[in-house]
Design an enzyme around this catalytic site. Structure first.
Site, PDB file in Angstrom:
ATOM      1  N   ASP A  27       6.907  14.067  23.120  1.00  0.00           N
ATOM      2  CA  ASP A  27       6.836  15.082  22.075  1.00  0.00           C
ATOM      3  C   ASP A  27       6.460  16.431  22.676  1.00  0.00           C
ATOM      4  OD1 ASP A  27       6.582  15.837  19.138  1.00  0.00           O
ATOM      5  OD2 ASP A  27       4.560  16.291  19.827  1.00  0.00           O
ATOM      6  N   ASP A  35       0.807  -1.217   0.000  1.00  0.00           N
ATOM      7  CA  ASP A  35       0.000   0.000   0.000  1.00  0.00           C
ATOM      8  C   ASP A  35       0.846   1.275   0.000  1.00  0.00           C
ATOM      9  OD1 ASP A  35       0.969   0.148   2.580  1.00  0.00           O
ATOM     10  OD2 ASP A  35      -0.996   0.227   3.567  1.00  0.00           O
ATOM     11  N   GLU A  77      11.612  15.815  23.783  1.00  0.00           N
ATOM     12  CA  GLU A  77      11.904  16.971  22.952  1.00  0.00           C
ATOM     13  C   GLU A  77      11.789  18.218  23.809  1.00  0.00           C
ATOM     14  OE1 GLU A  77      10.235  18.821  18.748  1.00  0.00           O
ATOM     15  OE2 GLU A  77       8.853  17.766  20.079  1.00  0.00           O
TER      16      GLU A  77
END
Length: 534
Positions: free
Chosen positions: A206, A31, A268
């Site tokens: 994050d 895909d 982060e």
């Protein structure tokens, strides 16, 4: 604690960590998108390479507007990637190969189709009404203040059902969670435990520096250095980024993970190098590994690197463990900045500095930015804030495993194009070449495992002169010298004592004595020398 048990408890101090954007690693079903089964089929490569841990970008259910960082369900696998059963098989196989698994944790925002936000947006009286950052309009009916989205325009979006605005640090479809609400914290903690109970070895947090915004919604001031910067950087984000209250959020996340022995939390962080130290924590621990991108941002010469390394090491606490990163899913490929020859020098620098090395898939073959035609751009930043050369798709292009048109990545049409196959670096060709940069990465990781001084030994800088960056690593009486020529021309390097050459970045010098305390470094060459005890 015995040395053996400490090694297990702090495995991240000796591991090399490899970031994988799953969608671009290996497709198993044609895909054009990488998936869990594809990664499972490449575990032998990871084991051969010698990495100690893999960090995956988000694999959760998502509309995928921003590489999966817009999450619809924290406790499920996106069907395009596979299933929970497939995840469990992958985790078992990685652990069987001696490789740990780190997942991305995205606690700042969700997708706007997440059930939490759907309920929160439905009414000011809903059970989750206070789960996101909501505010009344300004007196003129417009946004509550001047805060900007990183993807351009106002950070506020109107919700007719509530007759209020919600804040989004990133895409309008990524509403920010309200971390002042204990229920939100508990829900994120439950999501973490879901994966920790399955056996994951840690999380990369994050946007950890933006979890809390100013309670008073004060306007951000203009950035005095805004000229030439994209619109989102034309403010100084005093009231939206790196707020003092954010540290409490990180400490809460750390408490959750500390209930599971031997798990690691990296994250982060934002701001200049001199701010990174506070992300380690003081009385209350925060991140084990605040991620450090200083090598990517440094000018590429011996004097600048010497200063960059020194400034970073002086900025972290005495008991803080260093981190070095040379690539990532939203960082431009450093090989495009410094060139192929110096990429080998960077590999030696990364694997011999004191601290945990991180690199991004493809860095090990010196991959550069992949050209992306305008009609194939997927990065929302480039679509919404074009013209600043900050598109991240060139870094996110699928891995090139061989020299076929689609690089052995897929049998279908890849979701992002690869570079032309003619002359492009690929894993298969690099594995056949005993002196390739891939062979160098592997050899450096092997050497790092064999020498304790390169893992947790002390670090002693030497004065950089004549374009040579040099330092020592020490474990007891054992000393290892690293000398890196940042110039394209030969340089003579001198030191005190005698030694034995262990490795050259060119992989063409055999291990041999270096009796006269000097060596001629070829252009773009680095060497590792074991010094004789004095």
């Amino acid at each position: 604690m015995s040395a053996e048990s400490r090694d297990e408890a702090a495995w991240w101090e000796s591991a090399v960590i490899y970031e994988i954007a799953l969608i671009s690693f290996q497709d198993s079903n044609g895909d054009g998108r990488g998936d869990l089964a594809g990664l499972l089929s490449r575990i032998d490569y990871l084991k051969w390479l010698g990495v100690g841990a893999v960090w995956l970008t988000p694999i959760y259910k998502s509309p995928f507007r921003d590489l999966g960082y817009d999450i619809s369900d924290y406790c499920s696998i996106d069907p395009a990637y596979g299933s929970l059963e497939g995840f469990d098989r992958l985790l078992e196989a990685l652990h069987g190969a001696g490789i740990r698994l780190i997942l991305d944790l995205v606690p700042n925002h969700t997708a706007n189709d997440h059930a939490w936000f759907v309920e929160s947006a439905s009414s000011r009286n809903s059970a989750k009404a206070d789960w996101y950052v909501w505010a009344d309009p300004a007196e003129n009916g417009g946004p509550p203040n001047n805060w900007l989205s990183r993807f351009g325009g106002s950070g506020w979006e109107w919700c007719e059902a509530r007759r209020q605005y919600y804040y989004h640090s990133f895409l309008v479809e990524q509403p920010d969670l309200n971390w002042r609400n204990p229920q939100v914290r508990a829900a994120i903690a439950d999501a973490m435990r879901f994966w920790l109970d399955r056996g994951v070895d840690g999380f990369r947090v994050d946007a950890s520096a933006v979890l809390i915004k100013d309670r008073l919604l004060r306007d951000n001031p203009a950035n005095p250095q805004a000229e030439g910067k994209p619109p989102p950087q034309r403010q100084t984000p005093v009231f939206t980024d790196d707020r003092p209250e954010t540290m409490d959020c990180i400490e809460f996340i750390r408490e959750v993970i500390d209930a599971y022995p031997g798990r690691m939390l990296c994250g982060e962080v934002q701001g200049k190098t001199d701010r990174i130290g506070h992300f380690y924590g003081n009385d209350r621990p925060r991140l084990h590994l605040p991620l450090n991108f200083a090598l990517l941002d440094s000018k590429w010469d011996a004097f600048s690197l010497q200063a960059t390394i020194d400034a970073y090491l002086n900025a972290i606490p005495d008991d803080g463990w260093p981190v070095w990163i040379i690539g990532g899913h939203d960082k431009q490929r450093i090989a495009s900045k410094i060139g192929e020859a110096q990429m080998r020098v960077l590999a030696m620098l990364l694997m011999t500095l004191r601290g945990t090395p991180f690199f991004f898939m493809g860095d090990e073959i010196g991959r550069k930015r992949v050209p992306i035609p305008p009609d194939r751009v997927r990065d929302p930043f480039e679509k919404l804030v074009p013209g600043y050369g900050l598109c991240r798709d060139p870094e996110r292009a699928p891995m090139r495993w061989d020299d076929s048109p689609d690089g052995g990545f897929t049998t279908g049409r890849p979701w992002l194009p690869l570079e032309p196959s003619d002359g492009a670096a690929n894993i298969a060709a690099e594995q056949r070449d005993e002196r390739s940069i891939l062979a160098l990465f592997r050899a450096l990781m092997t050497l790092r495992r064999e020498h304790a001084g390169l893992q947790r030994g002390g670090y002693e800088p030497l004065r950089s002169q004549n374009d040579v960056l040099a330092y020592k690593r020490r474990d007891g009486r054992n000393e290892i010298l690293v000398a890196l020529n940042l110039a394209a021309e030969p340089r003579k390097f001198h030191w005190q004592g005698r030694g034995r050459l262990l490795m050259s970045t060119q992989l063409d010098r055999p291990p041999e004595p270096v009796p006269d305390a000097s060596i001629l470094l070829r252009g773009n060459e680095g060497v590792i020398i074991a010094l004789e005890p004095r």
